[in-house]
Design a protein around this motif. Sequence first.
Motif, mmCIF file in Angstrom:
data_model
loop_
_atom_site.group_PDB
_atom_site.id
_atom_site.type_symbol
_atom_site.label_atom_id
_atom_site.label_comp_id
_atom_site.label_asym_id
_atom_site.label_seq_id
_atom_site.Cartn_x
_atom_site.Cartn_y
_atom_site.Cartn_z
ATOM 1 N N TYR A 173 0.744 -1.172 0.022
ATOM 2 C CA TYR A 173 0.060 -0.002 -0.116
ATOM 3 C C TYR A 173 0.753 1.374 0.091
ATOM 4 C CZ TYR A 173 -3.478 3.213 1.340
ATOM 5 O OH TYR A 173 -4.496 4.366 1.176
ATOM 6 N N MET A 176 2.828 1.747 -3.280
ATOM 7 C CA MET A 176 1.631 1.813 -4.453
ATOM 8 C C MET A 176 1.630 3.594 -4.185
ATOM 9 S SD MET A 176 0.538 0.953 -6.993
ATOM 10 C CE MET A 176 0.072 -0.757 -7.484
ATOM 11 N N GLU A 177 1.342 3.870 -2.913
ATOM 12 C CA GLU A 177 0.992 5.251 -2.816
ATOM 13 C C GLU A 177 2.067 6.097 -3.368
ATOM 14 O OE1 GLU A 177 -2.433 5.327 -2.331
ATOM 15 O OE2 GLU A 177 -1.726 7.231 -1.192
ATOM 16 N N VAL A 194 4.302 5.422 -5.738
ATOM 17 C CA VAL A 194 4.413 5.426 -7.173
ATOM 18 C C VAL A 194 3.094 6.309 -7.555
ATOM 19 C CG1 VAL A 194 3.790 4.108 -9.228
ATOM 20 C CG2 VAL A 194 5.168 2.899 -7.442
ATOM 21 N N ARG A 195 1.940 6.357 -7.002
ATOM 22 C CA ARG A 195 0.742 7.100 -7.657
ATOM 23 C C ARG A 195 1.153 8.565 -7.205
ATOM 24 N NH1 ARG A 195 -3.554 2.854 -5.127
ATOM 25 N NH2 ARG A 195 -3.488 1.408 -6.705
ATOM 26 N N TYR A 254 3.511 10.012 -9.710
ATOM 27 C CA TYR A 254 2.997 10.442 -11.028
ATOM 28 C C TYR A 254 1.880 11.490 -10.797
ATOM 29 C CZ TYR A 254 5.843 6.932 -13.272
ATOM 30 O OH TYR A 254 6.820 6.703 -13.758
ATOM 31 N N TYR A 308 -5.495 10.395 -8.042
ATOM 32 C CA TYR A 308 -5.658 9.257 -8.777
ATOM 33 C C TYR A 308 -6.714 8.245 -7.879
ATOM 34 C CZ TYR A 308 -4.276 4.470 -10.603
ATOM 35 O OH TYR A 308 -4.246 3.339 -11.030
ATOM 36 N N ASN A 322 -9.616 5.114 -8.932
ATOM 37 C CA ASN A 322 -10.166 3.989 -10.064
ATOM 38 C C ASN A 322 -9.251 3.929 -11.468
ATOM 39 O OD1 ASN A 322 -12.260 3.628 -8.177
ATOM 40 N ND2 ASN A 322 -13.660 5.177 -9.227
ATOM 41 N N SER A 323 -8.179 3.474 -11.043
ATOM 42 C CA SER A 323 -7.185 3.481 -12.316
ATOM 43 C C SER A 323 -6.952 4.760 -13.210
ATOM 44 C CB SER A 323 -7.604 2.175 -13.095
ATOM 45 O OG SER A 323 -7.785 1.288 -12.289
ATOM 46 N N PHE A 336 -6.265 8.939 -13.642
ATOM 47 C CA PHE A 336 -5.912 10.483 -13.012
ATOM 48 C C PHE A 336 -6.872 11.220 -13.378
ATOM 49 C CE2 PHE A 336 -2.160 8.066 -13.361
ATOM 50 C CZ PHE A 336 -1.291 8.456 -12.139
ATOM 51 N N ILE A 374 -2.566 7.472 -17.865
ATOM 52 C CA ILE A 374 -1.342 7.606 -18.345
ATOM 53 C C ILE A 374 -0.322 6.407 -18.452
ATOM 54 C CG2 ILE A 374 -0.946 9.993 -17.790
ATOM 55 C CD1 ILE A 374 0.674 9.440 -15.260
ATOM 56 N N ARG A 375 0.235 6.073 -19.387
ATOM 57 C CA ARG A 375 1.149 4.918 -20.012
ATOM 58 C C ARG A 375 2.369 4.755 -18.844
ATOM 59 N NH1 ARG A 375 3.618 2.718 -24.102
ATOM 60 N NH2 ARG A 375 3.578 4.909 -25.301
ATOM 61 N N TYR A 377 10.360 3.620 -23.232
ATOM 62 C CA TYR A 377 9.550 4.613 -22.297
ATOM 63 C C TYR A 377 9.158 3.916 -21.077
ATOM 64 C CZ TYR A 377 6.114 7.512 -20.149
ATOM 65 O OH TYR A 377 5.335 8.371 -19.403
ATOM 66 N N PHE A 429 4.037 5.479 -15.804
ATOM 67 C CA PHE A 429 3.244 4.879 -14.716
ATOM 68 C C PHE A 429 2.981 3.377 -14.597
ATOM 69 C CE2 PHE A 429 -1.149 4.523 -12.986
ATOM 70 C CZ PHE A 429 -0.686 4.578 -11.601
ATOM 71 N N LYS A 430 2.474 2.946 -15.880
ATOM 72 C CA LYS A 430 1.911 1.707 -16.136
ATOM 73 C C LYS A 430 3.130 0.690 -15.852
ATOM 74 C CE LYS A 430 -1.033 -1.036 -18.896
ATOM 75 N NZ LYS A 430 -0.586 -2.239 -18.410
ATOM 76 N N LEU A 467 5.757 -2.962 -9.495
ATOM 77 C CA LEU A 467 5.211 -3.280 -8.138
ATOM 78 C C LEU A 467 4.103 -4.423 -7.735
ATOM 79 C CD1 LEU A 467 5.993 -1.817 -5.473
ATOM 80 C CD2 LEU A 467 4.137 -0.413 -5.674
ATOM 81 N N ASN A 501 -7.611 -4.517 -7.717
ATOM 82 C CA ASN A 501 -7.651 -2.809 -7.775
ATOM 83 C C ASN A 501 -7.000 -2.279 -6.509
ATOM 84 O OD1 ASN A 501 -7.739 -0.146 -8.807
ATOM 85 N ND2 ASN A 501 -9.948 -0.249 -8.740
ATOM 86 N N LEU A 554 -3.604 -6.009 0.813
ATOM 87 C CA LEU A 554 -2.340 -5.720 1.327
ATOM 88 C C LEU A 554 -2.311 -4.554 1.901
ATOM 89 C CD1 LEU A 554 0.141 -7.263 -1.418
ATOM 90 C CD2 LEU A 554 -0.609 -8.298 0.758
ATOM 91 N N THR A 555 -1.537 -4.469 2.991
ATOM 92 C CA THR A 555 -1.332 -3.097 3.747
ATOM 93 C C THR A 555 -0.278 -2.296 3.268
ATOM 94 O OG1 THR A 555 -0.168 -4.088 5.562
ATOM 95 C CG2 THR A 555 -2.525 -3.900 5.788
#
Lengths: 133, 133
Positions: A11, A14-15, A17-18, A21, A42, A44-45, A47, A132-133, B7, B10-11, B17, B44, B132-133
């Motif tokens: 979590y 991931m935060e 990474v988000r 971006y 960000y 629901n997948s 931005f 975004i990719r 490139y 984000f994806k 991860l 998600n 996951l936390t």
Amino acid sequence: MKYIKLYEGFYSEMEDVRNKYVNKVKDCCLYLTDNYYADIFYKNSEFHVEMEIDNTFDLNELKDNIVKSADRLTNDLHMSDMKIHLGMDSTKIYVCPISMINDKFVHSISTLFSAHSNKPELKYKLTMNFFIR
Amino acid sequence: MKHIKLYEGFKSDHDKLVKTYTDKIKDCILYLSDNYYTNIEFINFSDFVITITIRKNDDYDNLYQCIIDSNEKLKHELNSEFNDVTILSQESPSWILSSNRLLINQLEKYIRTNIKDIDDNEYYTIKLDLSLT
């Protein structure tokens, strides 16, 4: 004293990474954030760039700033599928892809604003959603 | 010839991860994957689903213990545990048992009494939800 390393899990990574971006998106949307109050997040997948607008806004300038931000997002972050939503409270009034942000868009919004010109307190929510990719 | 740097955005960061943590989950549920056909899917946000398919010749007497052992390893290694258990039968593709973590203990009884005498082509699917936390 040595510091205690806190548990870092999925979590929190991931935060990171988000957020990384979201900050990059902020850089690309400076045309908007410098001129208006814009919330970038960000969810629901996708931005989201969310702004509150009213009938005091210069719509031509707003259109140019949206287009310039979208161009930077495309160049720098490979943004795709951007959709613009205009709504009031929970009602969606207008949805269109970025390719339709042109003079016709400005005309439609200004017609809408004119219809409610006797209610200057009305606020509209303008949201840009994209991947975004 | 020099290689071309692709490139990475984000994806790619996001997927890397997810893969890292999918592999960590895989290590924790070896008890299950060594004995049954299992699949791990990222849904998600921070949610993953582990799917176990039970067929006629599988040793389902041992299934409950494998789930408990995997849950213990997940607690220890990733600070998380299964939230919900859902069992789906092939004949009635609706969920039969859905429980919170307190009710995972009832799973043993359920497996012993219900998942038996299955035909050659019949199978059960057990879905374990993991945040996951």
